[in-house]
Write an enzyme that holds these catalytic residues in place. Sequence first.
Site, PDB file in Angstrom:
ATOM      1  CB  SER A  67     -58.862 -23.167  27.462  1.00  0.00           C
ATOM      2  OG  SER A  67     -58.566 -24.018  26.388  1.00  0.00           O
ATOM      3  CG  HIS A  81     -50.303 -21.990  29.736  1.00  0.00           C
ATOM      4  ND1 HIS A  81     -50.983 -21.440  28.685  1.00  0.00           N
ATOM      5  CD2 HIS A  81     -50.439 -23.338  29.610  1.00  0.00           C
ATOM      6  CE1 HIS A  81     -51.515 -22.409  27.941  1.00  0.00           C
ATOM      7  NE2 HIS A  81     -51.202 -23.563  28.474  1.00  0.00           N
TER       8      HIS A  81
END
Length: 288
Positions: free
Chosen positions: A194, A46
């Site tokens: 993830s 991210h």
Amino acid sequence: MVSFGAIKYVKMEILKSSAALIAWRNQCQSSSIGFVPTMGALHPGHLSLMIKSKIDNDKTLASIFVNPTQFNDPKDFLHYPHTLDADIKLLEELEIDAVFIPEVADMYPEVAVENFHIPILTESLEAKMRPGHFDGVITIIRKLFDLAQAHHVYLGEKDFQQLSIISAWVKKEKRSEIIVPCPTHREASGLAMSSRNQRLQPSQLTEATLLFEILNTVKENKLDNTPIEWELWARSRFAQSPAFRLDYFEIIDADTFGPVAAWEDSQKPIAVVAAFLGEIRLIDNMRL
Ligand code: AMP
């Protein structure tokens, strides 16, 4: 504003309602805005999107919202990791300008979910395995995009079908956002980062590298077999690993999502995989 000599850091705005985001967006006036939508439980994957946005834009807006309408499995929604305090700290350390953290009732005053259809793209792979998933994604993306009015939106290639569908939707609706695809960030083991990896046991973290190993073997030795032979080989590798339950392993064309019978049939072959390891569903892909 905190001032350290010549260095000026404006503290990150935490926007907890649509009204707060609209007010912030109005203040930004003509600055170029980069937007990074997320569901939180932030990891370096991210953050790589945030950093790219910061390089490209005057201001970067992140959002954290675990969107209920895109979860076809209620258990997955219930157990989705929430690490809000740590997420805010990470975003502040990166000197992100603002983060939007809305309530469900703010995003869904009505529960209507819209339907977006493109042949193959919204019918295959994730769409088939997770009915309604992309309708939920497009529903929330429209709401977020309308509020953010960003110039650039940063999306990960990790969720390749999502990236393709949102790009197709932006094009179809003639929206002005420029979608910036960002490469998949991996652990040293090759495992794609993830938020759901947080739910894996230490032994499963080692097992989970099977997805990367298979994708990488196909990529490195591509011409030794036809795409179909590789698909059969990959499926048999999963079948030999009882910890996994394979949803799909396919080699498709990255533009059309159609099948690739021979390597010459596609300029842009990509292998895509989804598999359950215990209760956790992992997805990954690799351009070949
Ligand atoms: P999520 O919070 O899982 O909805 O992801 C938010 C955004 O980050 C999406 O555009 C994802 O594709 C992207 N993303 C998630 N994992 C990774 C990764 N390992 N590398 C790069 N981007 C990622």
